[in-house]
Scaffold this motif. Structure first.
Motif, PDB file in Angstrom:
ATOM      1  N   VAL A 114       0.886  -1.157   0.000  1.00 42.78           N
ATOM      2  CA  VAL A 114       0.000   0.000   0.000  1.00 42.78           C
ATOM      3  C   VAL A 114       0.925   1.208   0.000  1.00 42.78           C
ATOM      4  CG1 VAL A 114      -1.745   1.286   1.293  1.00 42.78           C
ATOM      5  CG2 VAL A 114      -1.809  -1.218   1.266  1.00 42.78           C
ATOM      6  N   LYS A 115       0.753   2.090  -0.977  1.00 40.49           N
ATOM      7  CA  LYS A 115       1.623   3.265  -1.106  1.00 40.49           C
ATOM      8  C   LYS A 115       0.769   4.512  -0.978  1.00 40.49           C
ATOM      9  CE  LYS A 115       5.272   5.033  -4.157  1.00 40.49           C
ATOM     10  NZ  LYS A 115       4.959   6.437  -4.063  1.00 40.49           N
ATOM     11  N   ARG A 116       1.124   5.329  -0.024  1.00 42.21           N
ATOM     12  CA  ARG A 116       0.457   6.605   0.211  1.00 42.21           C
ATOM     13  C   ARG A 116       1.545   7.675   0.283  1.00 42.21           C
ATOM     14  NH1 ARG A 116      -3.557   3.979  -1.242  1.00 42.21           N
ATOM     15  NH2 ARG A 116      -5.155   3.273   0.215  1.00 42.21           N
ATOM     16  N   GLY A 117       1.882   8.268  -0.843  1.00 42.74           N
ATOM     17  CA  GLY A 117       3.009   9.201  -0.876  1.00 42.74           C
ATOM     18  C   GLY A 117       4.268   8.438  -0.517  1.00 42.74           C
ATOM     19  N   GLU A 118       4.979   8.913   0.497  1.00 46.16           N
ATOM     20  CA  GLU A 118       6.209   8.262   0.942  1.00 46.16           C
ATOM     21  C   GLU A 118       5.958   7.123   1.934  1.00 46.16           C
ATOM     22  OE1 GLU A 118       9.453   8.789  -0.144  1.00 46.16           O
ATOM     23  OE2 GLU A 118       8.424   9.959  -1.663  1.00 46.16           O
ATOM     24  N   LYS A 143      -7.617   1.450   6.231  1.00 42.00           N
ATOM     25  CA  LYS A 143      -7.117   2.132   7.430  1.00 42.00           C
ATOM     26  C   LYS A 143      -6.229   3.333   7.079  1.00 42.00           C
ATOM     27  CE  LYS A 143      -4.853   1.522  11.805  1.00 42.00           C
ATOM     28  NZ  LYS A 143      -5.035   0.802  13.013  1.00 42.00           N
ATOM     29  N   TYR A 144      -5.381   3.161   6.067  1.00 48.78           N
ATOM     30  CA  TYR A 144      -4.447   4.222   5.683  1.00 48.78           C
ATOM     31  C   TYR A 144      -4.867   4.757   4.321  1.00 48.78           C
ATOM     32  CZ  TYR A 144      -1.814   2.334   9.545  1.00 48.78           C
ATOM     33  OH  TYR A 144      -1.446   1.912  10.794  1.00 48.78           O
ATOM     34  N   ASP A 145      -5.786   5.737   4.347  1.00 49.49           N
ATOM     35  CA  ASP A 145      -6.329   6.265   3.100  1.00 49.49           C
ATOM     36  C   ASP A 145      -5.349   7.242   2.436  1.00 49.49           C
ATOM     37  OD1 ASP A 145      -6.545   8.707   4.463  1.00 49.49           O
ATOM     38  OD2 ASP A 145      -8.676   8.451   4.872  1.00 49.49           O
ATOM     39  N   GLU A 146      -5.794   7.845   1.360  1.00 47.62           N
ATOM     40  CA  GLU A 146      -4.930   8.734   0.562  1.00 47.62           C
ATOM     41  C   GLU A 146      -4.416   9.937   1.361  1.00 47.62           C
ATOM     42  OE1 GLU A 146      -3.737   8.129  -2.406  1.00 47.62           O
ATOM     43  OE2 GLU A 146      -4.929   6.329  -2.735  1.00 47.62           O
ATOM     44  N   SER A 147      -5.113  10.329   2.417  1.00 44.49           N
ATOM     45  CA  SER A 147      -4.671  11.494   3.202  1.00 44.49           C
ATOM     46  C   SER A 147      -3.313  11.259   3.865  1.00 44.49           C
ATOM     47  CB  SER A 147      -5.717  11.851   4.266  1.00 44.49           C
ATOM     48  OG  SER A 147      -5.782  10.855   5.278  1.00 44.49           O
ATOM     49  N   GLY A 149      -0.628  10.340   2.491  1.00 43.35           N
ATOM     50  CA  GLY A 149       0.441  10.886   1.654  1.00 43.35           C
ATOM     51  C   GLY A 149       0.799  12.293   2.105  1.00 43.35           C
ATOM     52  N   GLU A 150      -0.214  13.134   2.278  1.00 43.14           N
ATOM     53  CA  GLU A 150       0.013  14.505   2.740  1.00 43.14           C
ATOM     54  C   GLU A 150       0.533  14.503   4.180  1.00 43.14           C
ATOM     55  OE1 GLU A 150      -2.359  18.761   3.318  1.00 43.14           O
ATOM     56  OE2 GLU A 150      -3.525  16.933   2.955  1.00 43.14           O
ATOM     57  N   TYR A 151      -0.025  13.618   5.005  1.00 41.90           N
ATOM     58  CA  TYR A 151       0.382  13.546   6.406  1.00 41.90           C
ATOM     59  C   TYR A 151       1.882  13.243   6.536  1.00 41.90           C
ATOM     60  CZ  TYR A 151       0.270  12.048  11.329  1.00 41.90           C
ATOM     61  OH  TYR A 151       0.510  11.918  12.671  1.00 41.90           O
ATOM     62  N   ILE A 152       2.370  12.275   5.758  1.00 41.22           N
ATOM     63  CA  ILE A 152       3.788  11.900   5.797  1.00 41.22           C
ATOM     64  C   ILE A 152       4.657  13.067   5.329  1.00 41.22           C
ATOM     65  CG2 ILE A 152       5.529  10.383   4.745  1.00 41.22           C
ATOM     66  CD1 ILE A 152       3.802   9.009   6.861  1.00 41.22           C
ATOM     67  N   GLU A 153       4.207  13.749   4.275  1.00 41.98           N
ATOM     68  CA  GLU A 153       4.966  14.902   3.771  1.00 41.98           C
ATOM     69  C   GLU A 153       5.063  15.990   4.840  1.00 41.98           C
ATOM     70  OE1 GLU A 153       4.718  18.221   0.213  1.00 41.98           O
ATOM     71  OE2 GLU A 153       3.559  16.380   0.010  1.00 41.98           O
ATOM     72  N   LEU A 154       3.956  16.260   5.515  1.00 45.57           N
ATOM     73  CA  LEU A 154       3.953  17.275   6.579  1.00 45.57           C
ATOM     74  C   LEU A 154       4.834  16.853   7.754  1.00 45.57           C
ATOM     75  CD1 LEU A 154       0.174  18.241   6.524  1.00 45.57           C
ATOM     76  CD2 LEU A 154       2.095  19.662   5.770  1.00 45.57           C
ATOM     77  N   LEU A 155       4.792  15.569   8.103  1.00 45.22           N
ATOM     78  CA  LEU A 155       5.672  15.083   9.176  1.00 45.22           C
ATOM     79  C   LEU A 155       7.136  15.339   8.828  1.00 45.22           C
ATOM     80  CD1 LEU A 155       4.081  11.656  10.208  1.00 45.22           C
ATOM     81  CD2 LEU A 155       4.386  13.660  11.679  1.00 45.22           C
ATOM     82  N   GLY A 156       7.500  15.081   7.577  1.00 46.99           N
ATOM     83  CA  GLY A 156       8.879  15.302   7.143  1.00 46.99           C
ATOM     84  C   GLY A 156       9.275  16.760   7.220  1.00 46.99           C
ATOM     85  N   LEU A 157       8.382  17.642   6.793  1.00 46.86           N
ATOM     86  CA  LEU A 157       8.676  19.081   6.850  1.00 46.86           C
ATOM     87  C   LEU A 157       8.798  19.560   8.295  1.00 46.86           C
ATOM     88  CD1 LEU A 157       6.274  20.328   4.024  1.00 46.86           C
ATOM     89  CD2 LEU A 157       8.776  20.224   3.940  1.00 46.86           C
ATOM     90  N   ALA A 158       7.885  19.102   9.149  1.00 42.36           N
ATOM     91  CA  ALA A 158       7.925  19.504  10.560  1.00 42.36           C
ATOM     92  C   ALA A 158       9.192  18.967  11.235  1.00 42.36           C
ATOM     93  CB  ALA A 158       6.679  18.999  11.288  1.00 42.36           C
ATOM     94  N   ARG A 159       9.568  17.743  10.927  1.00 45.23           N
ATOM     95  CA  ARG A 159      10.789  17.148  11.483  1.00 45.23           C
ATOM     96  C   ARG A 159      12.012  17.960  11.073  1.00 45.23           C
ATOM     97  NH1 ARG A 159      14.646  13.478   9.628  1.00 45.23           N
ATOM     98  NH2 ARG A 159      15.567  12.203  11.266  1.00 45.23           N
ATOM     99  N   LYS A 160      12.071  18.311   9.817  1.00 44.56           N
ATOM    100  CA  LYS A 160      13.202  19.101   9.307  1.00 44.56           C
ATOM    101  C   LYS A 160      13.291  20.454  10.035  1.00 44.56           C
ATOM    102  CE  LYS A 160      15.142  20.986   5.071  1.00 44.56           C
ATOM    103  NZ  LYS A 160      14.970  21.222   3.644  1.00 44.56           N
ATOM    104  N   LYS A 161      12.146  21.079  10.225  1.00 47.38           N
ATOM    105  CA  LYS A 161      12.114  22.376  10.913  1.00 47.38           C
ATOM    106  C   LYS A 161      12.588  22.231  12.362  1.00 47.38           C
ATOM    107  CE  LYS A 161       9.108  26.267  11.898  1.00 47.38           C
ATOM    108  NZ  LYS A 161       7.753  26.799  11.869  1.00 47.38           N
ATOM    109  N   ILE A 162      12.153  21.184  13.044  1.00 46.89           N
ATOM    110  CA  ILE A 162      12.571  20.949  14.435  1.00 46.89           C
ATOM    111  C   ILE A 162      14.080  20.733  14.498  1.00 46.89           C
ATOM    112  CG2 ILE A 162      12.463  19.270  16.343  1.00 46.89           C
ATOM    113  CD1 ILE A 162       9.438  18.959  15.630  1.00 46.89           C
ATOM    114  N   ILE A 163      14.616  19.960  13.573  1.00 39.50           N
ATOM    115  CA  ILE A 163      16.065  19.703  13.560  1.00 39.50           C
ATOM    116  C   ILE A 163      16.840  20.997  13.346  1.00 39.50           C
ATOM    117  CG2 ILE A 163      17.919  18.600  12.207  1.00 39.50           C
ATOM    118  CD1 ILE A 163      15.965  16.202  11.825  1.00 39.50           C
ATOM    119  N   GLU A 164      16.353  21.850  12.443  1.00 35.80           N
ATOM    120  CA  GLU A 164      17.027  23.122  12.168  1.00 35.80           C
ATOM    121  C   GLU A 164      16.966  24.077  13.356  1.00 35.80           C
ATOM    122  OE1 GLU A 164      15.022  24.521   8.670  1.00 35.80           O
ATOM    123  OE2 GLU A 164      16.132  23.178   7.335  1.00 35.80           O
ATOM    124  N   GLU A 165      15.866  24.045  14.100  1.00 40.04           N
ATOM    125  CA  GLU A 165      15.641  25.021  15.167  1.00 40.04           C
ATOM    126  C   GLU A 165      16.105  24.569  16.547  1.00 40.04           C
ATOM    127  OE1 GLU A 165      11.449  25.844  14.964  1.00 40.04           O
ATOM    128  OE2 GLU A 165      11.664  27.069  13.154  1.00 40.04           O
TER     129      GLU A 165
END
Length: 191
Positions: A114-118, A143-147, A149-165
């Motif tokens: 099952v592939k949902r974005g990343e 259980k893991y719908d198309e949403s 994909g966006e959720y994983i992308e947002l997690l990655g962006l938020a993680r990157k921001k936390i690491i930078e800050e």
């Protein structure tokens, strides 16, 4: 026993020998990961018309020359002897090979997924029960719908921001761990 692994196939040449339903399904799976593949067969089922612009089709019988420079090979002909020959050759040459009618000759299998974005969820029964794999796949798709994909992308962006800050490793880990309890809307606010 099979070892789970995710491969970066971007720079790998992939060749499928066969033009039937199984070969089509394998080619379509590679396309789901943005990978162009070469498919060799004297004849192709009608479904290949749908993807012919995205793959390299060679109308010919199997010849070793088509897989010599391939890293990943799928033997999916309707001729058990040809599939066997491909499997033996690939194993001798250190290539990854999936012989669709010979689990023992294969050195890799492709699980249901099952592939949902990343997000990539793999399901395997080691070839023992494709029906069970299909059942579990359907359950995971619900259980893991198309949403996700966006959720994983947002997690990655938020993680990157936390690491930078955050220079403090303990604080950084604490904040990153807390991300998975946030909704999509809450994550959007964090970015």
């Amino acid at each position: 026993m099979l070892y789970p692994i995710n491969l970066n196939i971007d720079k790998m040449k992939i060749t499928i020998i066969g033009g039937g339903k199984v070969a089509y399904r394998k080619a379509a799976n590679f396309l789901n990961f943005n990978k162009t593949v070469t498919v060799v067969s004297k004849e192709f089922i009608e479904e290949f018309e749908e993807i012919k612009e995205k793959i390299d089709m060679i109308y010919d019988k199997y010849d070793k020359k088509y897989i010599e420079d391939s890293f990943v090979v799928v033997a999916a002909t309707n001729d058990k002897q040809i599939n066997h020959e491909i499997g033996v050759y690939c194993n001798q040459k250190g290539k990854l090979v999936n012989v669709v009618d010979d689990k023992e000759l294969s050195n890799f299998t492709v699980p249901s997924y099952v592939k949902r974005g990343e997000l990539l969820l793999s399901i395997s029964t080691g070839g023992n029960s494709p029906s069970l794999s299909a059942k579990i796949k359907r359950e995971l798709e619900e259980k893991y719908d198309e949403s996700y994909g966006e959720y994983i992308e947002l997690l990655g962006l938020a993680r990157k921001k936390i690491i930078e800050e955050n220079k403090d490793i303990k604080e950084r880990r604490k904040k990153i761990k807390a991300l998975i309890d946030l909704s999509i809307d809450e994550l959007k606010e964090k970015i």
